[in-house]
Motif scaffolding. Sequence first.
Motif, PDB file in Angstrom:
ATOM      1  N   GLU A  67     -14.677  -8.385   4.231  1.00 18.65           N
ATOM      2  CA  GLU A  67     -13.854  -9.569   3.982  1.00 18.65           C
ATOM      3  C   GLU A  67     -14.664 -10.843   3.751  1.00 18.65           C
ATOM      4  N   ARG A  86      -8.250   0.570  -0.418  1.00 19.93           N
ATOM      5  CA  ARG A  86      -7.906  -0.635   0.339  1.00 19.93           C
ATOM      6  C   ARG A  86      -9.165  -1.226   0.959  1.00 19.93           C
ATOM      7  N   ALA A  89     -10.010  -6.806  -0.894  1.00 22.81           N
ATOM      8  CA  ALA A  89      -9.477  -8.158  -1.059  1.00 22.81           C
ATOM      9  C   ALA A  89     -10.520  -9.209  -0.693  1.00 22.81           C
ATOM     10  N   LYS A 111      -4.852  -3.743  -6.724  1.00 27.46           N
ATOM     11  CA  LYS A 111      -3.916  -4.842  -6.947  1.00 27.46           C
ATOM     12  C   LYS A 111      -4.378  -6.118  -6.250  1.00 27.46           C
ATOM     13  N   SER A 112      -5.208  -5.960  -5.217  1.00 27.87           N
ATOM     14  CA  SER A 112      -5.742  -7.136  -4.529  1.00 27.87           C
ATOM     15  C   SER A 112      -6.833  -7.823  -5.341  1.00 27.87           C
TER      16      SER A 112
END
Length: 219
Positions: A67, A86, A89, A111-112
Amino acid sequence: MYDTDGHELCLIDSGIKSLLNVPIRPNLQVINLHSNFIQRIENLQNVYQLKHLDLSSNQLTYIEGLEGLASLRTLNLSCNFLSDVRGLAGLRSLVKLNLSHNQIEDVSGFKSLHGSDYRLTHLELHGNKLVSRKHVIQCLSGCVNLRQLTLDVDSTPNPLCNHSEYRQEILKGLPQIQSLDNVDRDGISSEKKEVLADIPGKSWLYGKGMNIMNYRVYQ
């Protein structure tokens, strides 16, 4: 093993089982831990300058702990045990991502990375378990800067590649793509553009006569 400036750490094939056992310095720009036994991405929360991370050929099952890596440009997680994507992001500076040879069935995590603020241009996904062309198109359509995509390279396709209309459907659904499986839209083999040319470790790893592949650290 660090380089002389302390900006690069390379511990290839060193028997490492946990990133908690690796001496991570805050000023690192390159970390190469290829071919170890690491199961989790952790201990990277303070490496704000990190640009290139290689955790290929480990035992990762999840993408996590990235992150705070706002400067990260390249990420190699190939040859692990990932089933989805996942955890990406926030990686706005990421240019090249290698997720080949995993067990990925779901790419909803991309999609992030939708929108012009994300710089991802090169994506390697061959050697996975992707079945639905529609799913891939939906999840990658918003990655507007994506230019090179691999889903079938060196005889390691995803199941979705076995359809006769595979290439036509992917290129139609992702108009931003210039090269699919290293072949451009005109059907001509496209040379891979080197997006790693700025890695500070290239001369250090290969130009100083050291056999780093035989350098081991046992935890």
